[in-house]
Design an enzyme around this catalytic site. Structure first.
Site, PDB file in Angstrom:
ATOM      1  N   ARG A 177      -2.689  -4.820  11.884  1.00  0.00           N
ATOM      2  CA  ARG A 177      -2.603  -3.528  12.555  1.00  0.00           C
ATOM      3  C   ARG A 177      -2.786  -3.621  14.078  1.00  0.00           C
ATOM      4  NH1 ARG A 177      -4.107   1.234   9.883  1.00  0.00           N
ATOM      5  NH2 ARG A 177      -5.192  -0.084   8.386  1.00  0.00           N
ATOM      6  N   CYS A 216       9.373  16.216  -2.596  1.00  0.00           N
ATOM      7  CA  CYS A 216       8.823  17.201  -3.519  1.00  0.00           C
ATOM      8  C   CYS A 216       7.418  16.803  -3.972  1.00  0.00           C
ATOM      9  CB  CYS A 216       9.757  17.356  -4.711  1.00  0.00           C
ATOM     10  SG  CYS A 216      11.400  17.811  -4.168  1.00  0.00           S
ATOM     11  N   GLU A 217       6.492  16.847  -3.053  1.00  0.00           N
ATOM     12  CA  GLU A 217       5.075  16.554  -3.301  1.00  0.00           C
ATOM     13  C   GLU A 217       4.265  17.353  -2.289  1.00  0.00           C
ATOM     14  OE1 GLU A 217       3.633  14.334  -5.436  1.00  0.00           O
ATOM     15  OE2 GLU A 217       5.441  13.324  -6.127  1.00  0.00           O
ATOM     16  N   TYR A 237       1.872  -0.726   8.763  1.00  0.00           N
ATOM     17  CA  TYR A 237       1.786  -0.021   7.471  1.00  0.00           C
ATOM     18  C   TYR A 237       2.644   1.240   7.505  1.00  0.00           C
ATOM     19  CZ  TYR A 237      -1.947  -3.408   7.308  1.00  0.00           C
ATOM     20  OH  TYR A 237      -2.649  -4.596   7.384  1.00  0.00           O
TER      21      TYR A 237
END
Ligand SMILES: *Cc1c(COP(=O)(O)O)cnc(C)c1O
Length: 432
Positions: free
Chosen positions: A290, A358-359, A387
């Site tokens: 990262r 669709c969540e 990520y």
């Protein structure tokens, strides 16, 4: 921390206007700054000057071939977690003998491939894995270089999904048992005990957890060197990055930005750990992911609709959780800024920024003050270089986005957007 800033009212990556990239290549679109990645690598490397060390980039953070190539040219090795990642390193022209192979579930196929290509070390996470690598190496008539991953049982003070160094995590071998497991390993004929490894978690914003872990491990590491002649100590990755206020610079040095109250620079990190490592007489491996690439990437998206309900305002974008899952998966924060700089008079409204998937978990921000946006406006989700794309999926049969690498005033497509045919490649209907 990065090379993204407004110039003449338009957000740029280095010398390239992001409005132009969005217009030419469409959105959702990942854009990475080569200069930022190089600069991060060089600053970390310089902070450790005088200590025998190697930076093995944890490529699971961003494994585009262009990013691997860029870091390989800087002299980086790679921390890999699958056979596929080793394949990518080799494709990009990187060296297998600078790779460490981590992960709790290596398969026979992956172990054979890594032995064949000659990785620097297998970082082993359990006794059964040790026995299995010994067996596979024996069949191939080789000696496998291994390091055991030790779990130091410290609290990394980060999100529970990215904490790995507590005794209840699935990772590594407990610090109380590690010397015994090395004795077992020493009795296996097809292994060479080359090192020891630890990694306590990710997005760590203080030096204390690192110091605590290394302080606990240093005597054990010294003992292992005396008993088994190990050559290296890999201290993992985990240095956190700034996610808040990353564009609120106010400083002329493009490096200095961010309003996160807690932050850790490579200099702080190096200064804190150096005294614990200097006397060991071992090569020190680092596995940053990262911290090298996170602030070096953005996800560009376009506003499709502004939906007003009695309770809320929703900004609906053409990027969704399938493109960038960090907010849904670990409550990750990404700054959301318009590609065209808002004037000081532009009203700011509290909105939910959501994707088309669709969540209900498909959001990038909830109740966040954002400068007024209209359909067609381009926005950037900042700090999406780690990520981000690597966790993208085809959920909802959405195509994987394209990726661009900017270097100075050049912008190269380093991954084409998927086509609809790509979506069904490899699928079959029985009988047809
Ligand atoms: C994920 C991981 C890293 C990199 O972590 P960052 O927080 O991205 O620096 C390093 N080592 C191991 C073993 C990992 O699993």
């Amino acid at each position: 921390m990065h090379d993204f800033s407004y110039r003449d009212g338009v957000l740029h990556c280095e010398g390239v206007a992001l409005t132009e990239l969005a217009a030419r290549h469409g959105t959702p679109l990942y854009v990475y700054s080569a200069r930022t990645i190089r600069e991060h690598y060089r600053r970390l490397d310089a902070a450790l000057a005088g200590l025998d060390h190697r930076v093995c980039y944890a490529m699971k953070a961003n494994s585009n071939l262009a990013v691997i190539d860029l870091l390989a040219r800087e002299g980086a090795g790679f921390d890999i977690v699958s056979g596929g990642e080793l394949f990518r390193v080799l494709k990009a022209g990187g060296r297998a003998d600078l790779c460490t192979f981590a992960g709790v579930g290596k398969t026979r196929e992956e172990i054979e491939f890594a032995l064949q290509e000659g990785v620097y070390s297998f970082n082993v996470e359990s006794e059964p894995e040790l026995a299995f690598i010994n067996e596979v190496a024996g069949v191939m008539g080789r000696k496998a270089p291994v390091a055991l991953r030790v779990n130091p049982d410290v609290d990394a003070q980060t999100h529970k999904y990215i904490s790995t160094g507590k005794s209840h995590n699935k990772f590594g071998i407990g610090i109380d048992r590690i010397l015994g497991v090395y004795e077992q390993a020493a009795a296996l004929p097809n292994l060479e005990l080359r090192g020891i490894q630890t990694h306590i978690g990710s997005q760590i914003l203080e030096t204390d957890p690192f110091v605590e872990a290394l302080g606990k491990l240093a005597p054990i590491v010294a003992e292992l060197k005396a008993r088994h002649g190990i050559k290296f100590f890999s201290i993992g990755g985990g240095v956190g990055i700034i996610y808040h206020g990353t564009l609120a610079s106010g400083s002329s040095d493009w490096w200095e930005s961010g309003t996160d109250p807690k932050r850790i620079g490579f200099d702080d990190y190096a200064a804190a750990i150096r005294p614990l490592l200097e006397g060991l007489g071992l090569k020190i491996l680092l596995e940053p992911g990262r911290s090298l690439v996170g602030n070096a990437g953005v996800l560009l998206t376009t506003v499709l609709y502004v939906k007003q309900t009695p309770a809320k305002s929703f900004i609906i974008t053409d990027a969704g959780m399938n493109d960038l899952i960090r907010p849904a998966l670990y409550e990750g924060h990404h700054e959301i800024v318009p590609l065209r700089e808002p004037s000081p008079e532009t009203p700011v409204r509290n909105v939910d920024v959501v994707g088309p998937v669709c969540e209900s978990g498909d959001f990038f921000a909830q109740d966040r003050p954002v400068a007024d946006l209209s359909p067609g406006d381009g926005v950037a989700l900042l700090s999406a270089g780690a990520y981000g794309f690597v966790m993208a999926s085809n959920y909802n049969s959405r195509r994987l986005p394209s990726e661009i690498l900017v270097d100075g005033s050049r912008a190269e497509v380093v991954r084409e957007r998927q086509t609809w045919d790509d979506l069904v490649a490899g699928e079959k209907i029985p009988g047809r």
